[in-house]
Design an enzyme around this catalytic site. Structure first.
Site, PDB file in Angstrom:
ATOM      1  CG  ASP A   1      -1.564   0.969   1.578  1.00 58.22           C
ATOM      2  OD1 ASP A   1      -2.640   1.560   0.623  1.00 58.22           O
ATOM      3  OD2 ASP A   1      -1.643   2.237   2.708  1.00 58.22           O
TER       4      ASP A   1
ATOM      5  CG  ASP B   1      -1.714   7.577   0.546  1.00 64.73           C
ATOM      6  OD1 ASP B   1      -0.960   8.910   0.487  1.00 64.73           O
ATOM      7  OD2 ASP B   1      -2.645   7.533  -0.083  1.00 64.73           O
TER       8      ASP B   1
ATOM      9  N   GLY C   1      -7.832   4.410   3.403  1.00 62.55           N
ATOM     10  CA  GLY C   1      -7.888   3.311   2.079  1.00 62.55           C
ATOM     11  C   GLY C   1      -8.243   2.871   1.732  1.00 62.55           C
TER      12      GLY C   1
ATOM     13  NE  ARG D   1      -8.985   8.849 -10.337  1.00 66.36           N
ATOM     14  CZ  ARG D   1     -10.146   9.777 -11.054  1.00 66.36           C
ATOM     15  NH1 ARG D   1     -10.989   9.978  -9.786  1.00 66.36           N
ATOM     16  NH2 ARG D   1      -9.908   9.867 -11.890  1.00 66.36           N
ATOM     17  CG  ASN D   2      -2.922  12.902  -6.001  1.00 67.65           C
ATOM     18  OD1 ASN D   2      -3.970  13.241  -6.934  1.00 67.65           O
ATOM     19  ND2 ASN D   2      -4.336  12.577  -5.465  1.00 67.65           N
TER      20      ASN D   2
END
Ligand code: BG6
Ligand code: MG
Length: 216
Positions: A8, A10, A45, A116-117
């Site tokens: 993952d 972030d 998440g 999306r970043n």
């Protein structure tokens, strides 16, 4: 036998969780509504849109699709102000070491993120070239806890779920990885990450051996 590790982004590779939350706080204050207690943990998440639905579900007022679109746009605008400033110094302690060691051990590596970043963040962190595949929020139709993002990452790597381990900091992410059939390491407190196969308080504590052992 372990063949791949899917990260993952972030809260695992970089410490962006507070910035997501502060961007939501800023837009909520401007729009005149409050953020429910404990919501920060609940939206970890989730995609941007799924986060908004959780944030507004118990508000007294109704939001039109147009208002929701405006809120999502502004939340992202604020978040992108933070993203612009990300550099290689913002990699979570221990994350780069682990990525390098896994690569040296011949493991395939992917990122499976709802953001999306994600690609711009990975570029700013100077890590993007180390991954064999990146699946992000632009490529999925369902938010974690749905397994879609993990299934797509496994597909891109051409690795079976039974030979891969996910690394997550969110309950929704752990549920997604488990639903994809993977083993999963939780980063954070076991109070929030009960579904994980192994919980460590920081990625710095995680070794290649831990992951190989988990991969079976
Ligand atoms: C996840 C974060 O990685 O990405 C969530 O944990 C965030 O908090 C989601 O909502 C979507 O991110 P973005 O950058 O597309 O708004
Ligand atoms: Mg996360």
């Amino acid at each position: 036998m372990l063949r791949a590790v899917v990260f993952d982004l972030d809260g695992v590779i970089t410490d962006s969780t507070d910035h997501h939350f502060r961007s939501w706080q800023r837009v909520a204050a401007e729009e005149g509504f409050g953020l429910p207690e404990g919501v920060s943990e609940q939206i970890k998440g989730l995609t941007r849109r799924a986060s908004l639905e959780v944030i507004i579900r118990n508000q007294d007022r109704q939001f039109t699709e147009q208002e929701k679109a405006r809120i999502l746009e502004r939340k992202n605008q604020y978040y992108q102000e933070f993203v612009k400033g990300i550099t290689s110094d913002d990699v979570m302690p221990g994350a780069k070491r682990l990525i390098r060691e896994l690569k040296a051990a011949g493991q395939k590596l992917a990122v499976a993120s709802a953001s999306r970043n994600a690609r711009i963040i990975l570029r700013n962190l100077a890590l993007i070239d180390l991954f064999d595949a990146v699946v992000d929020g632009n490529e999925i139709t369902k938010s974690k806890p749905d397994p879609e993002v993990y299934l797509k990452a496994l597909d891109a790597l051409k690795v079976d779920a039974s030979a891969a381990v996910a690394i997550e900091d969110a309950a929704a992410g752990i549920a997604a990885a488990k639903a994809a059939g993977m083993k999963c390491v939780g980063i954070g407190s076991s109070r929030h990450l009960a579904g994980a196969d192994l919980v460590v308080s920081s990625i710095d504590e995680l070794s290649v051996e831990d992951l190989i052992e988990l991969g079976g």
